[in-house]
Design a protein around this motif. Structure first.
Motif, mmCIF file in Angstrom:
data_model
loop_
_atom_site.group_PDB
_atom_site.id
_atom_site.type_symbol
_atom_site.label_atom_id
_atom_site.label_comp_id
_atom_site.label_asym_id
_atom_site.label_seq_id
_atom_site.Cartn_x
_atom_site.Cartn_y
_atom_site.Cartn_z
ATOM 1 N N ASP A 104 0.806 -1.217 0.000
ATOM 2 C CA ASP A 104 0.000 0.000 0.000
ATOM 3 C C ASP A 104 0.840 1.268 0.000
ATOM 4 O O ASP A 104 0.345 2.343 0.375
ATOM 5 N N PHE A 105 2.076 1.143 -0.404
ATOM 6 C CA PHE A 105 2.900 2.338 -0.555
ATOM 7 C C PHE A 105 4.022 2.033 -1.555
ATOM 8 O O PHE A 105 4.299 0.873 -1.876
ATOM 9 N N GLN A 106 4.639 3.082 -2.037
ATOM 10 C CA GLN A 106 5.729 2.912 -2.983
ATOM 11 C C GLN A 106 7.055 2.926 -2.225
ATOM 12 O O GLN A 106 7.387 3.912 -1.570
ATOM 13 N N ALA A 107 7.757 1.842 -2.334
ATOM 14 C CA ALA A 107 8.993 1.673 -1.577
ATOM 15 C C ALA A 107 10.198 2.092 -2.415
ATOM 16 O O ALA A 107 10.637 1.357 -3.295
ATOM 17 N N THR A 108 10.723 3.267 -2.124
ATOM 18 C CA THR A 108 11.907 3.705 -2.849
ATOM 19 C C THR A 108 13.149 2.949 -2.380
ATOM 20 O O THR A 108 14.116 2.814 -3.107
ATOM 21 N N THR A 109 13.089 2.456 -1.164
ATOM 22 C CA THR A 109 14.224 1.713 -0.614
ATOM 23 C C THR A 109 13.730 0.438 0.044
ATOM 24 O O THR A 109 12.743 0.458 0.762
ATOM 25 N N MET A 110 14.428 -0.655 -0.233
ATOM 26 C CA MET A 110 14.140 -1.930 0.429
ATOM 27 C C MET A 110 15.428 -2.489 0.994
ATOM 28 O O MET A 110 16.511 -2.265 0.452
ATOM 29 N N ARG A 165 10.742 7.718 0.817
ATOM 30 C CA ARG A 165 11.552 8.858 1.275
ATOM 31 C C ARG A 165 10.880 9.634 2.397
ATOM 32 O O ARG A 165 11.536 10.259 3.203
ATOM 33 N N SER A 166 9.551 9.590 2.440
ATOM 34 C CA SER A 166 8.846 10.393 3.437
ATOM 35 C C SER A 166 8.741 9.696 4.782
ATOM 36 O O SER A 166 8.283 10.281 5.756
ATOM 37 N N THR A 185 19.785 8.856 9.723
ATOM 38 C CA THR A 185 18.848 9.769 9.078
ATOM 39 C C THR A 185 17.758 8.942 8.443
ATOM 40 O O THR A 185 17.859 7.720 8.373
ATOM 41 N N SER A 186 16.720 9.598 7.949
ATOM 42 C CA SER A 186 15.629 8.831 7.354
ATOM 43 C C SER A 186 16.049 8.196 6.036
ATOM 44 O O SER A 186 15.308 7.419 5.459
ATOM 45 N N TYR A 187 17.250 8.519 5.535
ATOM 46 C CA TYR A 187 17.713 7.911 4.287
ATOM 47 C C TYR A 187 18.704 6.779 4.545
ATOM 48 O O TYR A 187 19.228 6.191 3.627
ATOM 49 N N ASP A 188 18.951 6.512 5.803
ATOM 50 C CA ASP A 188 20.032 5.601 6.157
ATOM 51 C C ASP A 188 19.504 4.237 6.580
ATOM 52 O O ASP A 188 18.317 4.049 6.779
ATOM 53 N N LYS A 189 20.413 3.305 6.731
ATOM 54 C CA LYS A 189 20.052 1.973 7.185
ATOM 55 C C LYS A 189 19.873 1.964 8.693
ATOM 56 O O LYS A 189 20.297 2.872 9.404
#
Lengths: 115, 114
Positions: A27-33, A99-100, B97-101
């Protein structure tokens, strides 16, 4: 919270074969996995980070050619264990976020047994 | 490099009592996130509570609260009125950070005794 699924939940394979595990954000777009490995009674060990459309970044000591990760879309990442051996038997967990998000959401895990 | 330490491999608590799980971390960052995750026997990772380092107020979620001591780099979890369903592995985790592991501690196995 957001939902992440994994398939299969349990797989048994013969030594020398390859196994693919799917991780989907429902239910969301995962830019990072992220892909983790967990041995019994131990913590999660990060194997690799994948960003949609880019090559995965592997942690030190993780064999890139053995654990192939593909993140071709914003809702799907796959982990392929190539030429599996008994020592690859473990519990594999994926997580995802966009990202959010300041937190990541975990799949239910896949138990791999290599005979 | 950031590290997360949990010095209690196993703990037990009587049902309805209160228990505190310890966590310390090491970082040179000023802003970051801290988490407590629960992993019950089903092995599904569940977020229990989250703390943002720039917030001085300790996070609270129902029976779960944290004691965040930034200067001491300590982040303990208090579970009040323990229930049988709280039996699980608990992992303390750090994210730069929110971009980090996310970096996980070794975990504490909590057993709630009837």
């Amino acid at each position: 919270g957001a939902v992440v699924s994994q398939h299969p939940s349990w797989v048994i394979c013969k030594s020398g074969t390859s196994v693919k595990i799917e991780c989907r954000s429902l239910d969301f777009q995962a830019t990072t996995m992220f892909w983790y490995r967990q041995f019994p009674k131990q913590s999660l060990m990060l194997m690799a980070t994948s960003n949609e459309g880019s090559k995965a970044t592997y942690e030190q000591g993780v064999e890139k050619d053995k654990f192939l990760i593909n993140h071709a879309s914003l809702t799907l990442s796959t982990l392929t264990v190539t030429s599996a051996h008994p020592e690859d038997s473990s519990f594999y967990i994926c997580s995802a976020r966009d990202r959010s998000m300041s937190e990541q959401f975990f799949g239910p895990g896949t138990r791999l047994t290599v005979l | 490099a950031q590290t997360v330490t949990q010095s209690q491999p196993e703990m037990s608590v009587q049902e309805a009592e209160t228990v505190t799980l310890s966590c310390t971390y090491d970082t040179s960052e000023n802003n970051y996130y801290l988490f407590w995750y629960k992993q019950p026997p089903s092995r599904q990772m569940i977020l229990v509570i989250r703390q943002e380092a720039y917030k001085q107020q300790n996070a609270t979620e129902n029976r779960f609260s944290v004691n965040f001591q930034k200067a001491a780099k300590s982040f303990s979890l208090k579970i009040s009125d323990s229930q049988l369903g709280d039996t699980a592995m608990y992992f303390c985790a750090f994210m730069r950070t929110s971009y980090d592991k996310v970096i996980f501690g070794p975990g504490t196995s909590l057993s709630v005794i009837p």
